[in-house]
Design a protein around this motif. Sequence first.
Motif, PDB file in Angstrom:
ATOM      1  N   VAL A 223       6.042   9.955   0.972  1.00  0.00           N
ATOM      2  CA  VAL A 223       5.404   8.708   0.554  1.00  0.00           C
ATOM      3  C   VAL A 223       5.528   7.681   1.678  1.00  0.00           C
ATOM      4  N   LEU A 224       4.419   7.127   2.061  1.00  0.00           N
ATOM      5  CA  LEU A 224       4.363   6.080   3.084  1.00  0.00           C
ATOM      6  C   LEU A 224       4.066   4.754   2.395  1.00  0.00           C
ATOM      7  N   THR A 225       4.864   3.741   2.671  1.00  0.00           N
ATOM      8  CA  THR A 225       4.612   2.412   2.113  1.00  0.00           C
ATOM      9  C   THR A 225       4.388   1.412   3.244  1.00  0.00           C
ATOM     10  N   VAL A 226       3.383   0.589   3.056  1.00  0.00           N
ATOM     11  CA  VAL A 226       3.037  -0.442   4.028  1.00  0.00           C
ATOM     12  C   VAL A 226       3.024  -1.780   3.297  1.00  0.00           C
ATOM     13  N   GLU A 227       3.768  -2.742   3.813  1.00  0.00           N
ATOM     14  CA  GLU A 227       3.799  -4.094   3.230  1.00  0.00           C
ATOM     15  C   GLU A 227       3.049  -5.051   4.151  1.00  0.00           C
ATOM     16  N   VAL A 228       2.226  -5.919   3.554  1.00  0.00           N
ATOM     17  CA  VAL A 228       1.538  -6.947   4.314  1.00  0.00           C
ATOM     18  C   VAL A 228       2.089  -8.315   3.947  1.00  0.00           C
ATOM     19  N   ALA A 229       1.814  -9.290   4.787  1.00  0.00           N
ATOM     20  CA  ALA A 229       2.300 -10.648   4.530  1.00  0.00           C
ATOM     21  C   ALA A 229       1.650 -11.207   3.269  1.00  0.00           C
ATOM     22  N   GLY A 230       2.427 -11.954   2.497  1.00  0.00           N
ATOM     23  CA  GLY A 230       1.908 -12.591   1.293  1.00  0.00           C
ATOM     24  C   GLY A 230       1.206 -13.884   1.633  1.00  0.00           C
ATOM     25  N   VAL A 231       0.805 -14.605   0.614  1.00  0.00           N
ATOM     26  CA  VAL A 231       0.112 -15.879   0.808  1.00  0.00           C
ATOM     27  C   VAL A 231       1.073 -16.879   1.427  1.00  0.00           C
ATOM     28  N   THR A 232       0.650 -17.490   2.524  1.00  0.00           N
ATOM     29  CA  THR A 232       1.505 -18.466   3.181  1.00  0.00           C
ATOM     30  C   THR A 232       1.441 -19.796   2.445  1.00  0.00           C
ATOM     31  N   PRO A 233       2.549 -20.566   2.440  1.00  0.00           N
ATOM     32  CA  PRO A 233       2.571 -21.859   1.736  1.00  0.00           C
ATOM     33  C   PRO A 233       1.539 -22.814   2.282  1.00  0.00           C
TER      34      PRO A 233
ATOM     35  N   LEU B  14       0.856  -1.177   0.000  1.00  0.00           N
ATOM     36  CA  LEU B  14       0.000   0.000   0.000  1.00  0.00           C
ATOM     37  C   LEU B  14       0.895   1.231   0.000  1.00  0.00           C
ATOM     38  N   THR B  15       0.644   2.161  -0.916  1.00  0.00           N
ATOM     39  CA  THR B  15       1.397   3.404  -0.978  1.00  0.00           C
ATOM     40  C   THR B  15       0.452   4.571  -0.734  1.00  0.00           C
ATOM     41  N   LEU B  16       0.863   5.472   0.167  1.00  0.00           N
ATOM     42  CA  LEU B  16       0.046   6.626   0.519  1.00  0.00           C
ATOM     43  C   LEU B  16       0.870   7.892   0.358  1.00  0.00           C
ATOM     44  N   ASP B  17       0.286   8.905  -0.246  1.00  0.00           N
ATOM     45  CA  ASP B  17       0.934  10.209  -0.357  1.00  0.00           C
ATOM     46  C   ASP B  17       0.488  11.060   0.832  1.00  0.00           C
ATOM     47  N   VAL B  18       1.280  11.064   1.864  1.00  0.00           N
ATOM     48  CA  VAL B  18       0.978  11.824   3.075  1.00  0.00           C
ATOM     49  C   VAL B  18       2.242  12.539   3.523  1.00  0.00           C
ATOM     50  N   SER B  19       2.091  13.589   4.275  1.00  0.00           N
ATOM     51  CA  SER B  19       3.274  14.342   4.687  1.00  0.00           C
ATOM     52  C   SER B  19       3.137  14.844   6.114  1.00  0.00           C
ATOM     53  N   GLY B  20       4.265  15.231   6.674  1.00  0.00           N
ATOM     54  CA  GLY B  20       4.286  15.873   7.986  1.00  0.00           C
ATOM     55  C   GLY B  20       3.724  15.024   9.103  1.00  0.00           C
ATOM     56  N   THR B  21       3.003  15.685   9.983  1.00  0.00           N
ATOM     57  CA  THR B  21       2.442  15.017  11.155  1.00  0.00           C
ATOM     58  C   THR B  21       1.451  13.926  10.762  1.00  0.00           C
ATOM     59  N   LEU B  22       0.642  14.184   9.738  1.00  0.00           N
ATOM     60  CA  LEU B  22      -0.312  13.161   9.281  1.00  0.00           C
ATOM     61  C   LEU B  22       0.426  11.926   8.788  1.00  0.00           C
ATOM     62  N   GLY B  23       1.551  12.133   8.094  1.00  0.00           N
ATOM     63  CA  GLY B  23       2.330  10.987   7.618  1.00  0.00           C
ATOM     64  C   GLY B  23       2.816  10.126   8.764  1.00  0.00           C
TER      65      GLY B  23
ATOM     66  N   LEU C 144      -3.577  -6.601  11.259  1.00  0.00           N
ATOM     67  CA  LEU C 144      -3.669  -6.465   9.810  1.00  0.00           C
ATOM     68  C   LEU C 144      -2.559  -7.209   9.071  1.00  0.00           C
ATOM     69  N   HIS C 145      -1.756  -7.994   9.771  1.00  0.00           N
ATOM     70  CA  HIS C 145      -0.695  -8.799   9.156  1.00  0.00           C
ATOM     71  C   HIS C 145       0.312  -7.934   8.382  1.00  0.00           C
ATOM     72  N   ILE C 146       0.648  -6.803   8.965  1.00  0.00           N
ATOM     73  CA  ILE C 146       1.605  -5.889   8.343  1.00  0.00           C
ATOM     74  C   ILE C 146       3.019  -6.335   8.688  1.00  0.00           C
ATOM     75  N   THR C 147       3.899  -6.326   7.692  1.00  0.00           N
ATOM     76  CA  THR C 147       5.274  -6.785   7.903  1.00  0.00           C
ATOM     77  C   THR C 147       6.292  -5.648   7.924  1.00  0.00           C
ATOM     78  N   SER C 148       5.984  -4.528   7.271  1.00  0.00           N
ATOM     79  CA  SER C 148       6.918  -3.400   7.303  1.00  0.00           C
ATOM     80  C   SER C 148       6.195  -2.102   6.991  1.00  0.00           C
ATOM     81  N   VAL C 149       6.768  -1.025   7.516  1.00  0.00           N
ATOM     82  CA  VAL C 149       6.243   0.327   7.292  1.00  0.00           C
ATOM     83  C   VAL C 149       7.433   1.231   7.035  1.00  0.00           C
ATOM     84  N   ALA C 150       7.400   2.007   5.967  1.00  0.00           N
ATOM     85  CA  ALA C 150       8.510   2.908   5.645  1.00  0.00           C
ATOM     86  C   ALA C 150       7.983   4.310   5.398  1.00  0.00           C
ATOM     87  N   TYR C 151       8.653   5.295   6.026  1.00  0.00           N
ATOM     88  CA  TYR C 151       8.242   6.685   5.849  1.00  0.00           C
ATOM     89  C   TYR C 151       9.387   7.616   6.235  1.00  0.00           C
ATOM     90  N   SER C 152       9.583   8.640   5.442  1.00  0.00           N
ATOM     91  CA  SER C 152      10.509   9.725   5.742  1.00  0.00           C
ATOM     92  C   SER C 152      11.920   9.233   6.080  1.00  0.00           C
TER      93      SER C 152
END
Length: 292
Positions: free
Chosen positions: A282-292, A231-240, A254-262
């Motif tokens: 730009v804020l990016t959120v990665e979730v877990a993929g399909v498990t085997p 998931l990619t979000l265009d957010v900035s500053g305090t809201l980001g 939500l099975h989130i594996t990583s979050v990257a921002y600023s």
Amino acid sequence: MSPRQPSAAVRRRRRRLRTGAMLTALAAVVVGGSVVALGQLDRSEILVRERCSATVGPDTFELTPEQTGNAALISGVAVNRGLPARAASIAIATAIQESRLENIDYGDDAGPDSRGLFQQRPSQGWGTEEQVMTPLYATSAFYDALVQVPGYETLPITEAAQTVQRSAYPEAYADHEPEGRAFASALTGNSPASMNCTLRAPTGAGDALAVSTAADEIFGPLGGAVDGTRLTLDVSGTLGWATAQWAVANASMLHITSVAYSGLAWDRAEGGWSQTASEPGVLTVEVAGVTP
């Protein structure tokens, strides 16, 4: 002459010794096998006590992932409404005292029909039982009452919270002000990279669209773009930072594996924040993929 036979006492003693040796050997095999088995398992599944923390200045406070998710919702609603972080501090401290930040479906002696995060009473006009058991509704109702308190931003928390709640134990709210302030500061985005969760590996696949929908529900439409597990979000500053740390706070659910921002990233497997290359705003959120 035939060899002398050992006495019955001696024979019993020898049997005990043989039995003890056999049990010791068996225990060694079992323990050794257990060590091998444990070694083959993911350490995170065995050793990790799931928890989330907010660190502001020299102080660190911990909550469970469930509690932290509710604190993130309370803070996110304050951000969406344009309220100061102080409002979120008061609300979180109040919810800790009233319900331990859990959406409980029972009351107490002071209010047997009390329900939800803030133990709001349908009989006192807070809404229906279904409504006060809905965290988003309950939080909005709390803020609706709080903003009617003149000068609530500068009032002691006991006075501000008590004016809204009318509790039998008004002084108890102040006991939770430090952790309320720390989590509010992190989750409203005023203290960047101060929210961390220590979690086990995800038990299932995530849904990036579900993360986007949940974020929109709390913060208002953010216009997220979903590409597979990202998931990619265009957010900035305090809201980001509020959105980024909301994602960390909800990583377990939500099975989130990583979050990257600023220029910083939170990684579920490693825990904590570290430097990374990221596009500004730009804020990016990665979730877990399909498990085997």
